[in-house]
Enzyme design. Structure first.
Site, PDB file in Angstrom:
ATOM      1  CD  GLU A 149      -3.652  -6.515   2.710  1.00  8.73           C
ATOM      2  OE1 GLU A 149      -2.410  -6.482   2.619  1.00  8.73           O
ATOM      3  OE2 GLU A 149      -4.313  -5.710   3.401  1.00  8.73           O
ATOM      4  CD  GLU A 176      -3.023  -1.212   2.152  1.00  7.34           C
ATOM      5  OE1 GLU A 176      -2.978  -0.368   3.067  1.00  7.34           O
ATOM      6  OE2 GLU A 176      -3.921  -2.083   2.069  1.00  7.34           O
TER       7      GLU A 176
END
Length: 545
Positions: free
Chosen positions: A341, A222
């Site tokens: 994810e 991220e």
């Protein structure tokens, strides 16, 4: 004309095909909605990876390295084996605070975890965690989770050092379980010019190559939140160049020159995140084998039971996925796209919801809709690690989403077929259906069989009406319900299959997951608050032969 007559007169025909409508009068009436299913067995709409349903081990497990030894649990390895074939992603927020710290003298004895390449069943058995040590680590892990949660809430993450021991244990777990390891590298090790400092990763790669550990790689988790987590900002174009550097390092290795590289593992698109993805693809598209992004439906800190059953919440996956696919297709058409994810709620999950029966509606719908939209792999966060969205509990016992995942693996093949449904009574999109070829690796069914996936988010039962050309075929029903009735059961951490509570026989044995045979010509009954797999073994679908 009253409201019920008006709804009946209007009827409903689906425009998108991935949901069907159910009645909205369940508070005052027990109405069994009859839903007609229109299917096309002649062609494959999409084809996903055989590792489509994959799982993650969260990097929080090495925040204190002793906890990685939990991967030696015979119970956990038994559970993981049932999910193969799959990728095993090792990563998450803390991967960008992990530093490889090789040492000759290990802190913990590692004699049972040496040389896990080319492992036999006997060698895997020798590496199992002793029961007393497993019990002790599980007790300590409950306290460790409190520490990790505090770090998450404060967004203050400590730098974590991990040794060869952690790498050995992780590879041993994936190899003995039949899973393909993807290791997430730390992207926040930067040079003075803010490019990736690869020296620590190269040290890790050298060790892994010396042990002949075959695996794939990611870089960073991220990146859109790097600045918030660490004060370091990395734009998309620079991150793409970093991936190019990683690819060059791998190409210089005999073992890793053709290994997979996946990224950039951005959060779901919102303004600057989309800009980051575009910049990344401009410089890094050629370095990756698949483009990865993350998706969660809701914030785990302020969600509710109603959100987990809300069709509009479930539909947001299609909106976000289409945004990502559009961005990727503009820059690098044909590039595979993964949900690298994903789970129900971000922030570690929703307490009292993400690990209960109701979470299965989000998980199964994501699997069905993701395949229909063309996502190649979906990585579930998390098999084991911190948070409340795991597939096993603190005692390493399987939770409802685990059983759902195993049934999906057993019954659902990679070929996505077309299905459309029509319901007369309708206001809410409370029933949702998907259709696949049955898993051709199953020894229980012939080629040509199909598997219908159905979910009922309403408390009222529904009847699914098959087309005439398969109406007289036999069927097998695998209906999953809570072990408790009504809304209370949605909070349960146990699940039943055709009325029988699912639990392990012992630490090394799963129960036999058997369907309930339905006679030819019988409509498919779907109870309220349930999800099901219906296998039609005699469908003779041309697309599935």
């Amino acid at each position: 004309m009253n409201l019920i007559s008006l709804v009946a007169a209007l009827g409903v025909i689906l425009s998108q095909g991935f949901y069907i409508y159910a009645n909205n009068f369940e508070r005052n009436h027990t109405v069994i909605d009859a839903v007609h299913l229109n299917v096309d067995f002649s062609r494959v709409l999409k084809r996903v990876s055989e590792r489509y349903l994959s799982v993650a081990v969260d990097a929080s497990l090495v925040a204190e390295e002793k906890f990685i030894y939990l991967l030696g649990s015979p119970k956990l390895r038994t559970l993981a084996k049932a999910l193969a074939p799959a990728f095993l992603r090792f990563g998450g927020t803390r991967q960008d605070f992990m530093v490889f710290n090789p040492q000759k003298t290990l802190t913990h004895s590692n004699e049972h975890f040496q040389n896990p390449v080319f492992q036999t069943e006997d060698s895997c058995k020798k590496q199992e965690l002793p029961p007393l040590l497993e019990k002790h680590l599980k007790q300590e892990w409950t306290h460790q989770e409190v520490v990790l949660l505090k770090e998450e809430q404060q967004r203050k993450y400590k730098r974590v050092k991990f040794t060869e021991s952690a790498v050995d244990l992780l590879y041993s777990f994936s190899n003995c379980s039949g899973l393909d390891l993807i290791f997430g590298l730390n992207a926040l090790l930067r040079t003075a010019r803010n490019s990736w400092n690869s020296s620590n990763a190269e040290s890790l790669l050298q060790y892994c190559e010396s042990k002949q550990y075959k695996m794939s790689w990611e870089l960073g988790n991220e990146p859109n939140s790097f600045e918030k987590k660490s004060g370091i900002r990395v734009d998309g174009y620079q991150l793409g160049k970093d991936f190019g550097d990683l690819r060059k390092i791998l190409q210089a290795s005999k073992l890793y020159q053709n290994s997979g590289v996946y990224g950039p593992d951005i959060s779901q698109p919102r303004d600057h995140r989309r800009d980051l993805l575009e910049g990344f693809l401009e410089s890094g598209a050629q370095a990756i084998d698949a483009c990865t992004w993350h998706h969660y439906y809701v914030n785990g800190r302020d969600t509710s039971l109603e959100d987990f059953l809300d069709p509009q919440v479930l539909d947001t996956l299609a909106l976000k996925t289409n945004e990502v696919l559009e961005t990727i297709d503009l820059v690098t058409p044909g590039k595979k796209v993964w949900l690298g994810e994903t789970s129900s709620a971000y922030g570690g999950g929703a307490v009292g919801l993400s690990d209960t029966f109701v979470a299965g509606f989000m998980w199964l719908d994501k699997l069905g809709l993701g395949a229909k939209l063309g996502l190649d792999v979906v990585v579930r966060q998390v098999l084991i690690g911190s948070g409340t969205y795991h597939l096993v509990d603190d005692n390493l016992d399987p939770l409802p989403d685990y059983w759902l995942s195993v049934l999906y693996k057993l019954l659902v093949g990679p070929e996505v077929l077309s299905i459309e449904a029509v319901s007369v009574i309708s206001q809410n999109k409370r029933l949702r259906v998907y259709l696949h070829c049955t898993n051709k690796k199953s020894t229980s069914y012939k080629k040509g069989a199909v598997t219908l996936i159905a979910m009922n988010l309403s408390k009222s039962p529904a009847r699914l009406l098959l087309p005439k050309f398969v109406f007289n075929s036999t069927a097998e029903a695998f209906v999953l319900q809570s072990d408790q009735p009504g809304e209370k059961g949605l909070y349960s951490r146990s699940v039943t299959l055709n009325g029988e509570v699912l639990r392990m026989v012992d630490d090394k044995t799963l129960p036999e997951l058997k369907g309930s045979p339905l006679p030819p010509g019988e409509h498919l009954q779907l109870p309220g608050f349930s999800f099901a797999f219906y296998v039609l073994p005699e469908a003779r679908a041309p697309a599935c032969r």
